[in-house]
Motif scaffolding. Structure first.
Motif, short mmCIF file in Angstrom:
data_model
loop_
_atom_site.label_atom_id
_atom_site.label_comp_id
_atom_site.label_asym_id
_atom_site.label_seq_id
_atom_site.Cartn_x
_atom_site.Cartn_y
_atom_site.Cartn_z
N ARG A 81 42.78 1.41 -10.75
CA ARG A 81 43.58 2.21 -11.67
C ARG A 81 44.53 3.13 -10.91
N ASP A 134 47.41 1.12 -16.95
CA ASP A 134 46.94 1.69 -15.69
C ASP A 134 47.33 0.84 -14.48
N ASP A 189 48.08 -3.76 -19.32
CA ASP A 189 47.43 -2.44 -19.36
C ASP A 189 48.35 -1.38 -18.77
N GLN A 221 46.39 -2.00 -13.68
CA GLN A 221 45.30 -2.82 -13.11
C GLN A 221 45.69 -4.29 -13.20
MG MG Z 1 41.98 -0.40 -16.74
#
Ligand code: MG
Ligand code: UDP
Length: 307
Positions: free
Chosen positions: A196, A93, A91, A95
């Motif tokens: 995030r 972000d 991802d 995460q």
């Molecule tokens: Mg995420």
């Protein structure tokens, strides 16, 4: 070479950080890599940021969709573009902790063809969301046999697996389950979901619910079998009731009242409607698949190695 695939939707503020953090980790571990960002029709400056990153580092590549096609499309576009002997989906972000990549890469070197990172905790998710996810995974497991509890899209796949996924003709994909479905030698690595870095989640409850329904129906015909099971139960009930009514009739007592008739009618009516709805849902899926529309449409690409 390792291809890092990063689906990005309105991640303008995260692209640069993600590229920097991931490149640094890979460089420090002397892993040769390319990063493929797929801009899933963002409405912010995601594409401009990807272009800037690609212009400064020719290991960074970008694909831009003509509109938002969803994360699945973005992942599959990345898989199609990836040139490495293995590919990692992560991802934008952060995460999914990128510090785990070297370990996943080592496991791949040891011969594991799918390195599957599993959530050991679900991070800061609401109680409703957690219950919802748990129920969904239970349903998937009991009906399709795939254990997806804690599964994420954070995976490292060997070229063989990437090719197998790329060769799948279906339009309605579910990456997380498909990469388990293909088989191959699999290793699991647990990870803690991180908060995030910037922006906010792109999933609304409605979007998630639709995603869950389409994933279950995409993987199993269990809801339809449920209808058959209901039919059998109703049939047994009908036999008992039938004999009961006949015996009473022959004994000179007719069955009492309208109430029974009305209740039975309502009940049967609802079950039939429900059944039709389930069939209708599968039919609409077949309809969508049979149109053979592409999973995504690419508006433009950036790859400084190709120019
Ligand atoms: Mg995420
Ligand atoms: N994403 C995407 N298309 C979408 C929604 C999300 O490519 O339509 C990407 C998003 O940019 C991020 C990843 O999928 O890199 C996970 O999304 P998000 O963080 O919003 O989901 P969550 O982590 O909350 O499950």
């Amino acid at each position: 070479m390792l291809s890092v695939i990063i689906p990005s939707y309105n991640e303008g503020e995260n692209i640069k950080i993600a590229a920097k953090v991931i490149s640094e980790i890979l460089e420090n571990n002397s892993i040769e890599f390319e990063i493929v960002f797929t801009d899933d029709g963002s409405s912010d400056n995601t594409w401009e940021t990807i272009e800037q990153a690609a212009n400064t580092d020719n290991r960074i590549k970008g694909v831009k969709f003509s509109r938002n096609f969803g994360k699945e499309g973005a992942i599959f576009a990345g898989l199609a573009k990836a040139q490495g002997s293995c590919a990692l989906v992560i991802d934008c972000d952060l995460q999914h902790p990128p510090e785990l990549i070297p370990r996943m890469y080592d496991l791949w070197k040891q011969g594991y063809e799918v390195v599957d990172a599993r959530k050991s905790g679900r991070g800061k998710e609401g109680i409703i969301y957690k219950t919802f996810a748990k129920t969904f995974y239970k349903l998937m497991k009991s009906s399709s046999g795939l254990n997806l509890d804690g599964a994420s899209d954070f995976k490292l796949l060997d070229r063989k697996v990437v090719d197998a996924l790329n060769a799948m003709p279906e339009r309605l994909t579910f990456f997380r389950a498909l990469s388990a479905w293909v088989g191959f030698k699999t290793a699991q690595v647990p990870f803690e979901v991180q908060p995030r870095v910037g922006g906010k989640t792109k999933w609304s409850f409605k979007k998630l619910f639709k995603f869950a329904i389409s994933s279950v129906t995409g993987f199993t015909a269990f809801p339809m079998q449920l209808m058959t099971a209901t039919g059998i139960i109703f049939f047994l009930f009908a036999v008992v009731m039938g004999i009961h009514t006949l015996v009473r009739f022959l004994g000179g007592h007719s069955a009492e009242g309208f109430t029974t008739v009305i209740l039975l009618l309502l009940l049967i009516g609802s079950f039939i409607m429900l059944g039709l709805g389930i069939i209708g849902y599968y039919l609409s899926k077949i309809y969508e698949e049979i149109k053979f529309r592409p999973r995504y449409i690419i508006e433009k690409e950036i790859d400084k190695n190709e120019d």
